[in-house]
Design an enzyme around this catalytic site. Structure first.
Site, PDB file in Angstrom:
ATOM      1  N   LYS A  14      46.087  51.421  26.261  1.00  0.00           N
ATOM      2  CA  LYS A  14      45.888  51.627  27.580  1.00  0.00           C
ATOM      3  C   LYS A  14      47.222  52.788  27.899  1.00  0.00           C
ATOM      4  O   LYS A  14      47.801  52.607  28.905  1.00  0.00           O
ATOM      5  CB  LYS A  14      46.011  50.759  28.645  1.00  0.00           C
ATOM      6  CG  LYS A  14      44.749  49.788  28.367  1.00  0.00           C
ATOM      7  CD  LYS A  14      44.826  49.026  29.957  1.00  0.00           C
ATOM      8  CE  LYS A  14      43.782  47.849  29.529  1.00  0.00           C
ATOM      9  NZ  LYS A  14      43.647  46.956  30.833  1.00  0.00           N
TER      10      LYS A  14
ATOM     11  N   LYS B 238      36.438  44.495  36.704  1.00  0.00           N
ATOM     12  CA  LYS B 238      36.667  45.455  35.436  1.00  0.00           C
ATOM     13  C   LYS B 238      38.113  46.035  35.531  1.00  0.00           C
ATOM     14  O   LYS B 238      38.682  46.121  37.044  1.00  0.00           O
ATOM     15  CB  LYS B 238      35.691  46.599  35.254  1.00  0.00           C
ATOM     16  CG  LYS B 238      34.285  46.088  35.057  1.00  0.00           C
ATOM     17  CD  LYS B 238      34.178  45.585  33.753  1.00  0.00           C
ATOM     18  CE  LYS B 238      32.730  45.064  33.346  1.00  0.00           C
ATOM     19  NZ  LYS B 238      32.478  43.871  33.961  1.00  0.00           N
ATOM     20  N   ASP B 239      38.646  46.071  34.487  1.00  0.00           N
ATOM     21  CA  ASP B 239      39.994  46.495  34.555  1.00  0.00           C
ATOM     22  C   ASP B 239      40.285  47.766  35.357  1.00  0.00           C
ATOM     23  O   ASP B 239      39.395  48.789  35.319  1.00  0.00           O
ATOM     24  CB  ASP B 239      40.545  46.794  33.077  1.00  0.00           C
ATOM     25  CG  ASP B 239      40.380  45.824  32.229  1.00  0.00           C
ATOM     26  OD1 ASP B 239      41.739  45.393  31.857  1.00  0.00           O
ATOM     27  OD2 ASP B 239      39.450  44.916  31.986  1.00  0.00           O
ATOM     28  N   ARG B 240      41.528  47.814  36.190  1.00  0.00           N
ATOM     29  CA  ARG B 240      41.842  49.091  36.890  1.00  0.00           C
ATOM     30  C   ARG B 240      41.981  50.020  36.120  1.00  0.00           C
ATOM     31  O   ARG B 240      41.764  51.301  36.169  1.00  0.00           O
ATOM     32  CB  ARG B 240      42.653  48.804  37.890  1.00  0.00           C
ATOM     33  CG  ARG B 240      43.426  49.870  38.806  1.00  0.00           C
ATOM     34  CD  ARG B 240      44.068  49.480  39.769  1.00  0.00           C
ATOM     35  NE  ARG B 240      44.428  50.473  40.841  1.00  0.00           N
ATOM     36  CZ  ARG B 240      45.163  50.534  42.013  1.00  0.00           C
ATOM     37  NH1 ARG B 240      45.758  49.386  42.359  1.00  0.00           N
ATOM     38  NH2 ARG B 240      45.375  51.532  42.757  1.00  0.00           N
TER      39      ARG B 240
END
EC number: 5.4.99.27
Length: 346
Positions: free
Chosen positions: A27, A85-87
């Site tokens: 990320k 869901k992931d930011r």
């Protein structure tokens, strides 16, 4: 009462294949973490609910859902979402909007940074929490350091044997604070809103599951049948009990079934013998949580100890980037796959 998070650390959980010495960054940008929801049925094309296929980049799921509700002129209660869901990611997910007798809004006029409605399809039912068959991931690991052959060897092992089905850090909030809050909830110190309370209760059950799974890994039997196990069919929520015999061990080896752990609550567990003894110890270690979960009326459930990344593939790009693609069942965490491959640097 638990007042800090020093005893809660994902790093303390056992590794199935030994702690990786190789390192990588995950990320670095949202584009390094892509996830696409999958559903196992066709939308009808008619009905009171408008399902939206939404792309979001760097945005929070709850916030996006509220913005879409406002644009459509409905309340958040009339929206449906399968899961958060992931930011810090590029995500593609369904959201539904209840619009009985109303025309479809023109989502081409939507102006929300990082959010696009790619298509809209009518359906006769609201999207329910957990209403997915799975999620497809594409992850880019950058700045990979260490032996590539070792990394590929780990990936091949995961292909054939799966990974521990741990709940990931996302389940427990920033710095694991949901686990502190659940203790405050059960002591009567706080009275959170319904949504927040649900997050705290889920965090408590999830951490207790993680502790049980970690102990099974330390014992060397997380992917074997032992006395008193409850089994779950691959790709199904259905569980059953059976004498541990050669056929059961063969089905586990062939990835047809998996041993399960407790998602604790009220009611009598199906587990017996050695497994029941372990689960009783975990419940005793978290007795205040156990009593609180029973009091609020959550029923016991089971969760597979093992998750199988389907269609797992990988590709090296440049000198130090590794791209992984795979599909996981709903409720399993991609970060827990990566955890068995490399040590993720901050």
């Amino acid at each position: 009462m638990i007042t800090d998070t020093t005893q809660f650390d994902i790093k303390m959980l056992a590794f199935a294949y030994g702690e990786p010495q190789e390192t990588a960054v995950l990320k670095w940008s949202p584009e390094d973490f892509r996830v696409e929801e999958q559903i196992a049925y066709e939308l009808s094309g008619e009905g009171e609910h408008l399902w939206l296929w939404v792309e979001k980049i760097g945005q929070n799921t709850d916030w996006v859902m509220k913005q879409l509700a406002a644009f459509a002129g409905v309340t958040s209660r009339e929206m449906g979402v399968a899961g958060k869901k992931d930011r810090q990611a590029v995500t593609y997910q369904w959201m539904s909007c209840h619009l009985p007798g109303k025309a479809d809004p023109d989502f081409s006029k939507l102006a929300i940074p990082g959010v696009k409605v790619l298509k809209a399809v009518r359906h006769n039912r609201k999207l329910q929490t957990g209403g997915l068959s799975g999620n497809r991931f594409e992850l880019r690991l950058t700045e990979v350091q260490g032996d590539k052959d070792t990394i590929e060897g780990r990936l091949k092992t995961i292909q054939s044997q799966g990974v521990p089905n741990y709940f990931g850090e996302q389940r427990f909030g920033i710095e694991m604070q949901n686990l502190v809050q659940v203790s405050r909830l059960f002591s009567g110190e706080i009275r959170p809103k319904r949504h927040q309370k649900s997050l705290y209760l889920s965090a408590a059950r999830s951490w207790m599951f993680n502790i049980e799974l970690s102990e099974r890994i330390r014992q060397g039997n997380w992917n074997l049948a032992i006395e008193g196990d409850v089994f779950q069919l691959q790709g199904s929520k259905k569980c059953f009990v059976n004498e541990v015999d050669a056929d059961i061990q063969c089905r586990i080896a062939e990835l047809d079934i998996h041993p399960t752990g407790m998602m604790t609550g009220r009611g009598r567990s199906l587990a017996t013998g050695q497994v029941a003894a372990l689960e009783q110890k975990v419940m005793a270690d978290f007795s205040a949580w156990q009593q609180g979960l029973e009091k609020v009326g959550l029923n016991q459930e089971r969760r597979a100890l093992r998750a199988l990344p389907q269609d797992l593939s990988w590709q090296w790009q440049g000198a130090s980037d590794l791209v992984l693609t795979f599909t996981l069942p709903a409720g399993s965490y991609a970060t827990m796959v990566v955890r068995e491959v490399v040590s993720v640097a901050s």
